[in-house]
Motif scaffolding. Structure first.
Motif, mmCIF file in Angstrom:
data_model
loop_
_atom_site.group_PDB
_atom_site.id
_atom_site.type_symbol
_atom_site.label_atom_id
_atom_site.label_comp_id
_atom_site.label_asym_id
_atom_site.label_seq_id
_atom_site.Cartn_x
_atom_site.Cartn_y
_atom_site.Cartn_z
ATOM 1 N N LYS A 4 0.800 -1.220 0.000
ATOM 2 C CA LYS A 4 0.000 0.000 0.000
ATOM 3 C C LYS A 4 0.832 1.269 0.000
ATOM 4 N N GLN A 5 2.121 1.159 0.358
ATOM 5 C CA GLN A 5 2.906 2.387 0.436
ATOM 6 C C GLN A 5 4.402 2.123 0.380
ATOM 7 N N LEU A 6 5.118 3.122 -0.073
ATOM 8 C CA LEU A 6 6.572 3.211 0.073
ATOM 9 C C LEU A 6 6.836 4.208 1.195
ATOM 10 N N GLU A 7 7.757 3.890 2.056
ATOM 11 C CA GLU A 7 8.053 4.798 3.164
ATOM 12 C C GLU A 7 9.497 5.259 3.069
ATOM 13 N N VAL A 8 9.681 6.561 3.017
ATOM 14 C CA VAL A 8 11.013 7.174 3.012
ATOM 15 C C VAL A 8 11.180 7.873 4.348
ATOM 16 N N ARG A 9 12.216 7.529 5.091
ATOM 17 C CA ARG A 9 12.339 8.044 6.454
ATOM 18 C C ARG A 9 13.740 8.568 6.714
ATOM 19 N N THR A 10 13.804 9.710 7.390
ATOM 20 C CA THR A 10 15.043 10.236 7.959
ATOM 21 C C THR A 10 14.815 10.321 9.465
ATOM 22 N N PRO A 11 15.829 10.638 10.262
ATOM 23 C CA PRO A 11 15.599 10.757 11.710
ATOM 24 C C PRO A 11 14.507 11.743 12.083
ATOM 25 N N ASP A 12 14.230 12.720 11.219
ATOM 26 C CA ASP A 12 13.262 13.765 11.561
ATOM 27 C C ASP A 12 12.028 13.819 10.667
ATOM 28 N N VAL A 13 12.058 13.140 9.545
ATOM 29 C CA VAL A 13 10.965 13.243 8.574
ATOM 30 C C VAL A 13 10.584 11.850 8.071
ATOM 31 N N THR A 14 9.273 11.602 7.944
ATOM 32 C CA THR A 14 8.776 10.368 7.341
ATOM 33 C C THR A 14 7.848 10.733 6.183
ATOM 34 N N ILE A 15 8.081 10.137 5.023
ATOM 35 C CA ILE A 15 7.281 10.401 3.831
ATOM 36 C C ILE A 15 6.681 9.075 3.368
ATOM 37 N N ARG A 16 5.362 9.052 3.199
ATOM 38 C CA ARG A 16 4.683 7.853 2.695
ATOM 39 C C ARG A 16 4.173 8.130 1.289
#
Length: 375
Positions: free
Chosen positions: A325-337
């Protein structure tokens, strides 16, 4: 068991469909002591309560095949000589009327199950006169085979908080006292399995509500068989070995490609209406990585780590490895779905020596639910 076979047995759990006449079980407290045993005739219960009880049992056959529902296989020697299999057969053949076998079964579970709090062990026996289906899907006369099985459900019993209730008939408010409520099953199983619409005493269908916990100690006690690592752990392990093996070659494009190819396999399997659940081998995943342009060194490193974590011959469900259902891009401070079908909107880039994740934005950009303009 496949989804169609499971659905066929699930439909049995209604008062007008099953031959379940009573529910056996026991209530276990947080000290691992049996507080009470019961054998409740469904026919003497109000219809609403019997339906609710069957609905609770039915949930032991719910969830996703390969995640919540897992096939447990018995070796031939276990079937011929194993004490654990003899006990299961005694429960089945007696339709749960063998008191000594039932109590021995209770004892084995209570001794090893690591579940906090109070819980119920529920047992139900059924005999299913398997109908024969014509090629057009219409049910014909019953076959000569009767599928005899029993279902075990382990249900937590949790306290309900006191609350204020309004009684319409009395037009008044009164406190609802604290009570204990039976929760949906945490784990359970069906024995024997219903494979090819027939009883298979070499297999059982195991259920675990939580995909992060498979209660391996319960499986070892009841079946003396190994169980795959929980689905959530499979996903974490796959992500870990992929990141470690591919290392410097692990780009956003590589992860997107792996996600896309595994998703395509799942969609193709679904479209083909194959009965058996989809699984992939180490070789299949290696082929996916090689098609992404990774070096032979990385592919070999992945193979070695796969063997260490999963086992060289282990096959896994791709549904357990990715979130379709999703790709998740994550940094220590930001999460993008991101919608997997629009992975093309995301890219990574180095600008003036700084690393960036770029998202192409057209219309409909919102922040905290407020539409914003990019100028």
């Amino acid at each position: 068991m496949n989804e169609k076979e499971i659905a066929e047995i699930r439909r049995r759990f209604r008062p007008d469909k099953s031959n379940i006449t009573r529910i056996r079980g026991c209530y276990v407290n947080d000290q691992r002591e049996i507080v009470s045993e019961f054998s409740q005739p469904l026919g003497l219960m109000p219809q609403e309560e019997s339906e609710e009880l069957l609905a609770i049992l039915k949930k032991t056959l719910s969830g996703t095949v390969g995640k919540n529902l897992i096939d447990i296989e018995f070796a031939t020697r276990q079937v011929l000589e194993g004490e654990e299999h003899k006990l299961l057969m005694a429960l089945r053949e007696s339709a749960l009327k063998d008191d000594a076998a039932v109590r021995e079964f209770y004892g084995r579970i209570i001794e090893t199950l690591g579940m906090e709090g109070n819980y119920l062990i529920l047992l139900a026996s059924d005999q299913y006169d398997i109908p024969f289906y014509a090629k057009d899907g219409e049910a014909q006369e019953n076959s000569s085979e009767v599928y005899s099985y029993f279902l075990c459900s382990i249900c937590p019993v949790k306290p309900r908080k006191p609350a204020l209730g309004y009684y319409v008939s009395e037009n008044t408010f009164r406190n609802i006292t604290a009570d204990w409520v039976v929760s949906p099953p945490e784990l359970g199983f069906l024995f024997p399995a219903f494979d090819d619409r027939s009883a298979n005493i070499y297999s059982a269908l195991y259920y675990s509500r939580n995909i992060e916990e498979n209660h391996a100690e319960f499986v070892d006690t009841v079946f003396k068989s190994e169980i795959p690592m929980p689905a959530a752990v499979q996903k974490e392990t796959f992500q870990s070995i992929l990141g470690e093996a591919v290392a410097e070659e692990c780009s956003l494009e590589v992860v997107q490609a792996v996600h896309e190819q595994l998703s395509e396999m799942i969609e193709e399997h679904k479209a083909s209406k194959e009965k058996e659940p989809l699984v992939v081998s180490k070789g299949t995943v290696k082929g996916v990585l090689a098609s992404c342009g990774l070096s032979e060194t990385c592919v070999t490193a992945f193979e070695e780590k796969y063997d260490e974590e999963f086992g060289s011959d282990t096959q896994v469900s791709p549904r357990n490895l990715i979130d379709m259902k999703q790709l998740e891009v994550r940094t220590p401070d930001v999460t993008i779905r991101v919608n997997p079908e629009r992975g093309d909107l995301v890219e990574t880039r180095v600008i003036d020596g700084a690393k960036y994740i770029l998202i192409r934005a057209e219309e409909g950009v919102e922040v905290n639910g407020v539409a914003v303009h990019i100028s």
